[in-house]
Design a protein around this motif. Sequence first.
Motif, PDB file in Angstrom:
ATOM      1  N   TRP A   1       0.850  -1.215   0.267  1.00  0.00           N
ATOM      2  CA  TRP A   1       0.099  -0.360   0.503  1.00  0.00           C
ATOM      3  C   TRP A   1       0.981   1.185   0.118  1.00  0.00           C
ATOM      4  O   TRP A   1       0.362   2.136  -0.778  1.00  0.00           O
ATOM      5  N   ASN A   2       2.210   1.544   0.674  1.00  0.00           N
ATOM      6  CA  ASN A   2       2.996   2.837   0.836  1.00  0.00           C
ATOM      7  C   ASN A   2       4.097   2.223  -0.036  1.00  0.00           C
ATOM      8  O   ASN A   2       5.538   2.985   0.516  1.00  0.00           O
ATOM      9  N   LYS A   3       3.547   0.979  -1.238  1.00  0.00           N
ATOM     10  CA  LYS A   3       5.560   0.803  -1.418  1.00  0.00           C
ATOM     11  C   LYS A   3       5.614   1.846  -2.411  1.00  0.00           C
ATOM     12  O   LYS A   3       4.728   2.508  -3.301  1.00  0.00           O
ATOM     13  N   PRO A   4       6.893   2.224  -3.403  1.00  0.00           N
ATOM     14  CA  PRO A   4       7.538   3.435  -3.712  1.00  0.00           C
ATOM     15  C   PRO A   4       6.755   3.283  -5.091  1.00  0.00           C
ATOM     16  O   PRO A   4       7.095   1.491  -5.354  1.00  0.00           O
ATOM     17  N   ALA A   5       6.961   4.297  -5.999  1.00  0.00           N
ATOM     18  CA  ALA A   5       6.183   3.698  -7.739  1.00  0.00           C
ATOM     19  C   ALA A   5       7.111   2.735  -7.987  1.00  0.00           C
ATOM     20  O   ALA A   5       8.626   3.134  -8.233  1.00  0.00           O
ATOM     21  N   LEU A   6       6.771   1.854  -8.844  1.00  0.00           N
ATOM     22  CA  LEU A   6       7.711   0.463  -9.741  1.00  0.00           C
ATOM     23  C   LEU A   6       7.196   1.136 -11.086  1.00  0.00           C
ATOM     24  O   LEU A   6       6.723   1.547 -11.812  1.00  0.00           O
ATOM     25  N   ALA A   7       8.957   1.257 -11.685  1.00  0.00           N
ATOM     26  CA  ALA A   7       8.722   1.076 -13.010  1.00  0.00           C
ATOM     27  C   ALA A   7      10.372   0.370 -13.454  1.00  0.00           C
ATOM     28  O   ALA A   7      11.203   0.255 -13.201  1.00  0.00           O
ATOM     29  N   CYS A   8       9.791  -0.252 -15.148  1.00  0.00           N
ATOM     30  CA  CYS A   8      11.088  -0.753 -15.433  1.00  0.00           C
ATOM     31  C   CYS A   8      12.384   0.464 -15.163  1.00  0.00           C
ATOM     32  O   CYS A   8      11.975   1.221 -15.959  1.00  0.00           O
ATOM     33  N   LEU A   9      13.845  -0.688 -15.858  1.00  0.00           N
ATOM     34  CA  LEU A   9      15.472   0.752 -15.685  1.00  0.00           C
ATOM     35  C   LEU A   9      15.294   0.684 -16.890  1.00  0.00           C
ATOM     36  O   LEU A   9      15.400   1.902 -16.925  1.00  0.00           O
ATOM     37  N   SER A  10      14.713   0.478 -17.879  1.00  0.00           N
ATOM     38  CA  SER A  10      14.726   1.133 -18.815  1.00  0.00           C
ATOM     39  C   SER A  10      14.183   2.300 -18.844  1.00  0.00           C
ATOM     40  O   SER A  10      14.644   3.423 -19.539  1.00  0.00           O
ATOM     41  N   SER A  11      13.081   3.119 -18.536  1.00  0.00           N
ATOM     42  CA  SER A  11      12.511   4.264 -17.864  1.00  0.00           C
ATOM     43  C   SER A  11      13.714   5.253 -17.613  1.00  0.00           C
ATOM     44  O   SER A  11      13.145   6.054 -17.410  1.00  0.00           O
ATOM     45  N   ARG A  12      14.965   4.728 -17.501  1.00  0.00           N
ATOM     46  CA  ARG A  12      15.895   6.245 -16.578  1.00  0.00           C
ATOM     47  C   ARG A  12      16.690   6.035 -17.716  1.00  0.00           C
ATOM     48  O   ARG A  12      18.203   7.296 -17.023  1.00  0.00           O
TER      49      ARG A  12
ATOM     50  N   ASP B   1      20.965  -0.814 -11.622  1.00  0.00           N
ATOM     51  CA  ASP B   1      20.455  -1.849 -10.897  1.00  0.00           C
ATOM     52  C   ASP B   1      21.216  -1.170  -9.507  1.00  0.00           C
ATOM     53  O   ASP B   1      20.469  -1.395  -8.567  1.00  0.00           O
ATOM     54  N   ARG B   2      22.681  -1.707  -9.843  1.00  0.00           N
ATOM     55  CA  ARG B   2      23.264  -1.561  -8.749  1.00  0.00           C
ATOM     56  C   ARG B   2      23.120   0.006  -8.168  1.00  0.00           C
ATOM     57  O   ARG B   2      23.132  -0.381  -6.751  1.00  0.00           O
ATOM     58  N   ALA B   3      23.066   0.636  -8.780  1.00  0.00           N
ATOM     59  CA  ALA B   3      23.018   1.789  -8.180  1.00  0.00           C
ATOM     60  C   ALA B   3      22.003   2.376  -7.396  1.00  0.00           C
ATOM     61  O   ALA B   3      21.752   3.166  -6.202  1.00  0.00           O
ATOM     62  N   GLU B   4      20.478   2.257  -8.190  1.00  0.00           N
ATOM     63  CA  GLU B   4      19.255   2.267  -7.016  1.00  0.00           C
ATOM     64  C   GLU B   4      19.232   1.379  -5.423  1.00  0.00           C
ATOM     65  O   GLU B   4      18.836   1.666  -3.913  1.00  0.00           O
ATOM     66  N   GLU B   5      20.310  -0.063  -6.099  1.00  0.00           N
ATOM     67  CA  GLU B   5      20.488  -0.675  -4.689  1.00  0.00           C
ATOM     68  C   GLU B   5      21.264  -0.320  -3.845  1.00  0.00           C
ATOM     69  O   GLU B   5      21.021  -0.298  -2.507  1.00  0.00           O
ATOM     70  N   LEU B   6      22.815   0.607  -4.490  1.00  0.00           N
ATOM     71  CA  LEU B   6      23.213   0.906  -3.358  1.00  0.00           C
ATOM     72  C   LEU B   6      22.226   2.014  -2.466  1.00  0.00           C
ATOM     73  O   LEU B   6      22.101   2.006  -0.959  1.00  0.00           O
TER      74      LEU B   6
ATOM     75  N   ARG C   1      15.252   7.115  -8.009  1.00  0.00           N
ATOM     76  CA  ARG C   1      15.474   7.435  -9.423  1.00  0.00           C
ATOM     77  C   ARG C   1      17.099   7.244  -9.645  1.00  0.00           C
ATOM     78  O   ARG C   1      17.390   8.563  -9.544  1.00  0.00           O
ATOM     79  N   VAL C   2      17.940   6.869 -10.262  1.00  0.00           N
ATOM     80  CA  VAL C   2      19.054   6.896 -11.402  1.00  0.00           C
ATOM     81  C   VAL C   2      18.974   7.218 -12.038  1.00  0.00           C
ATOM     82  O   VAL C   2      18.796   5.896 -13.337  1.00  0.00           O
ATOM     83  N   ARG C   3      18.986   8.660 -12.986  1.00  0.00           N
ATOM     84  CA  ARG C   3      18.216   8.199 -14.341  1.00  0.00           C
ATOM     85  C   ARG C   3      20.137   8.370 -15.256  1.00  0.00           C
ATOM     86  O   ARG C   3      20.943   9.534 -14.721  1.00  0.00           O
TER      87      ARG C   3
ATOM     88  N   ALA D   1      24.599  10.435 -14.350  1.00  0.00           N
ATOM     89  CA  ALA D   1      23.520   9.734 -13.860  1.00  0.00           C
ATOM     90  C   ALA D   1      23.383  11.561 -13.014  1.00  0.00           C
ATOM     91  O   ALA D   1      23.473  11.485 -12.180  1.00  0.00           O
ATOM     92  N   ARG D   2      21.359  10.921 -13.012  1.00  0.00           N
ATOM     93  CA  ARG D   2      21.061  11.786 -12.049  1.00  0.00           C
ATOM     94  C   ARG D   2      20.210  11.396 -11.600  1.00  0.00           C
ATOM     95  O   ARG D   2      19.091  10.452 -11.349  1.00  0.00           O
ATOM     96  N   ILE D   3      20.650  11.834 -10.066  1.00  0.00           N
ATOM     97  CA  ILE D   3      19.948  10.882  -8.810  1.00  0.00           C
ATOM     98  C   ILE D   3      18.848  11.716  -8.763  1.00  0.00           C
ATOM     99  O   ILE D   3      18.586  12.960  -8.025  1.00  0.00           O
TER     100      ILE D   3
END
Length: 283
Positions: A185-196, A212-217, A227-229, A235-237
């Motif tokens: 219910w309060n989970k952050p918004a999800l989008a595929c990695l390609s959207s970055r 993936d590694r950057a966002e996990e970190l 989001r790491v764009r 890399a725009r965080i």
Amino acid sequence: MLRTPAKEPIDPASQALSLEEKYERLKEILAALESLVVAYSGGVDSTLLLKVALDVLGPERVMAVTADSETYPTRERREAREIAAILGAPLRIVETSELSVPGYAENNRDRCYFCRHNLFEYLLPIAEELGFSHVAYGLIADDLGDYRPGVRAAIERGVRGPLQEALFTKGEVRELSRRLGLPTWNKPALACLSSRVAYGERITKEKLSMIDRAEELIRGLGFSQVRVRIHGDVARIEVTPAEIPRLVESRQEIVQALRSYGCRFVTVDLAGFESGSMNRSLA
């Protein structure tokens, strides 16, 4: 046999429906579908859709299908399995590769169309195999206010969006999820990695792995929404505005790690997290 979705007009007056009325509307829509394959990512929207479908139709007439590909974040893959088990949902994992789909890796403005079209190419045969009537995904009313070429793929293939048909907004999806006791219910918004990855910049496995590694970190440092764009070698965080000062305090660790992953420059977006922020470049 799969059925073509009914072309029923939406009554403008229904925009004023209460959450309880929309919930009843959703249950009525799902009951009319009779049997359903749900495109399930483990995100807020698809989890609610799966939960209500299970309640209305029963697990014998619902199949959750998760597409596991290079664009699917590692954390989401784990959580999707766990949540499906909690719900008691039949779950099938299909291995896909969007990067092998013609037109996808080029990353033009219709990237999501190719992604959804490819996804439905996997889900529709599963529905046929099971003898289920419909395929559905977690489209919501808010999605129609943004650039969503994937919606066109769903319309072309007769895939339903019951949450959108019942006029659920993101806030209402979260509130109903909370009332139903869903952990998302309060989970952050999800989008595929390609959207970055910035539109027009080719998508590669290496870039997706780096993101993936950057966002996990960064999530591991306690940030709730990340989001790491990627814009070339920059890399725009994005984190929530309230968390930007704490992100800056962790800059040395973050910069060192992201440079080791392949980012030459590391920046912070002072505007904060914005879902679909890459779409601003399409204006």
